[in-house]
Design a protein around this motif. Structure first.
Motif, PDB file in Angstrom:
ATOM      1  N   ALA A  42      14.947  -3.103   5.331  1.00 40.99           N
ATOM      2  CA  ALA A  42      14.403  -2.104   4.401  1.00 40.99           C
ATOM      3  C   ALA A  42      15.537  -1.282   3.802  1.00 40.99           C
ATOM      4  CB  ALA A  42      13.408  -1.203   5.114  1.00 40.99           C
ATOM      5  N   HIS A  43      16.538  -0.968   4.606  1.00 39.05           N
ATOM      6  CA  HIS A  43      17.703  -0.224   4.118  1.00 39.05           C
ATOM      7  C   HIS A  43      18.419  -1.026   3.036  1.00 39.05           C
ATOM      8  CE1 HIS A  43      21.869   1.347   4.314  1.00 39.05           C
ATOM      9  NE2 HIS A  43      21.260   2.499   4.529  1.00 39.05           N
ATOM     10  N   ALA A  44      18.653  -2.307   3.301  1.00 33.75           N
ATOM     11  CA  ALA A  44      19.330  -3.176   2.334  1.00 33.75           C
ATOM     12  C   ALA A  44      18.508  -3.310   1.050  1.00 33.75           C
ATOM     13  CB  ALA A  44      19.595  -4.549   2.940  1.00 33.75           C
ATOM     14  N   LEU A  45      17.196  -3.441   1.171  1.00 32.97           N
ATOM     15  CA  LEU A  45      16.326  -3.563  -0.002  1.00 32.97           C
ATOM     16  C   LEU A  45      16.338  -2.274  -0.815  1.00 32.97           C
ATOM     17  CD1 LEU A  45      14.323  -5.120  -1.723  1.00 32.97           C
ATOM     18  CD2 LEU A  45      12.524  -4.491  -0.077  1.00 32.97           C
ATOM     19  N   THR A  65       7.535  -7.169   1.325  1.00 30.89           N
ATOM     20  CA  THR A  65       7.825  -5.820   1.824  1.00 30.89           C
ATOM     21  C   THR A  65       7.482  -4.777   0.772  1.00 30.89           C
ATOM     22  OG1 THR A  65       9.578  -6.619   3.288  1.00 30.89           O
ATOM     23  CG2 THR A  65       9.654  -4.290   2.687  1.00 30.89           C
ATOM     24  N   LEU A  66       7.922  -4.996  -0.465  1.00 28.60           N
ATOM     25  CA  LEU A  66       7.620  -4.062  -1.556  1.00 28.60           C
ATOM     26  C   LEU A  66       6.116  -3.887  -1.750  1.00 28.60           C
ATOM     27  CD1 LEU A  66      10.217  -5.135  -4.248  1.00 28.60           C
ATOM     28  CD2 LEU A  66       9.948  -2.833  -3.314  1.00 28.60           C
ATOM     29  N   SER A  67       5.392  -4.986  -1.744  1.00 23.54           N
ATOM     30  CA  SER A  67       3.943  -4.926  -1.955  1.00 23.54           C
ATOM     31  C   SER A  67       3.251  -4.177  -0.826  1.00 23.54           C
ATOM     32  CB  SER A  67       3.368  -6.339  -2.077  1.00 23.54           C
ATOM     33  OG  SER A  67       3.876  -6.971  -3.227  1.00 23.54           O
ATOM     34  N   GLU A  68       3.665  -4.418   0.412  1.00 27.68           N
ATOM     35  CA  GLU A  68       3.062  -3.736   1.567  1.00 27.68           C
ATOM     36  C   GLU A  68       3.361  -2.245   1.538  1.00 27.68           C
ATOM     37  OE1 GLU A  68       4.547  -5.886   4.949  1.00 27.68           O
ATOM     38  OE2 GLU A  68       3.268  -7.629   4.551  1.00 27.68           O
ATOM     39  N   ILE A  79       1.205   0.400  -8.237  1.00 25.64           N
ATOM     40  CA  ILE A  79       0.802  -0.895  -7.675  1.00 25.64           C
ATOM     41  C   ILE A  79       0.430  -1.857  -8.801  1.00 25.64           C
ATOM     42  CG2 ILE A  79      -0.922  -2.073  -6.248  1.00 25.64           C
ATOM     43  CD1 ILE A  79      -1.022   0.599  -4.584  1.00 25.64           C
ATOM     44  N   ASP A  80      -0.339  -1.390  -9.773  1.00 21.70           N
ATOM     45  CA  ASP A  80      -0.711  -2.244 -10.909  1.00 21.70           C
ATOM     46  C   ASP A  80       0.516  -2.650 -11.715  1.00 21.70           C
ATOM     47  OD1 ASP A  80      -3.370  -2.253 -10.205  1.00 21.70           O
ATOM     48  OD2 ASP A  80      -3.955  -0.713 -11.665  1.00 21.70           O
TER      49      ASP A  80
END
Length: 91
Positions: A42-45, A65-68, A79-80
Motif C-alpha cells: 500500500a505504501h508503494a502504491l 487494492t484501489l477498488s477495495e 468510485i464512479d
C-alpha cells in the motif's frame, strides 16, 4: 494491466452524470492509501500514484487494492470516476 490518470481525474458532478469535474487527485488518493491501508504494498502504491504523470499502468492487484479502498473510504462520485477510467470511458 489498467491505465489510470489520477493527474486528470474525472468524476461526475451529480448523480445524473450530465456534468463532470476534472482535477488532480494524486495527493488525495495517495493519502487515502497511505493513511488507511497497512503494508508495504500500500505504501508503494501510494507513492506510485503520488509521483505519477498522466496515464499510468496499474497491475490487477493494484487495481483490486484501489477498488477495495475506494469502496470503503471514497465518495460514490470518486468510485464512479474510477470505474469509468477502468472501463475505458474517459475522454
Amino acid at each position: 494491466m489498467a491505465k489510470i490518470n489520477f493527474q486528470r481525474f474525472r468524476i461526475p458532478a451529480g448523480i445524473d452524470r450530465s456534468r463532470y469535474q476534472t482535477g488532480d487527485a494524486r495527493e488525495s488518493v495517495a493519502n487515502m492509501l497511505y493513511l488507511n491501508v497497512n503494508g508495504i504494498r500500500a505504501h508503494a502504491l501510494a507513492l506510485k500514484i503520488y509521483h505519477s504523470e498522466g496515464e499510468t499502468d496499474f497491475t490487477e492487484e493494484e487495481v483490486r487494492t484501489l477498488s477495495e479502498v475506494a469502496a470503503t473510504y471514497a465518495t460514490p462520485a470518486f468510485i464512479d470516476g474510477l470505474n469509468e477510467q477502468l472501463q475505458g470511458g474517459v475522454e
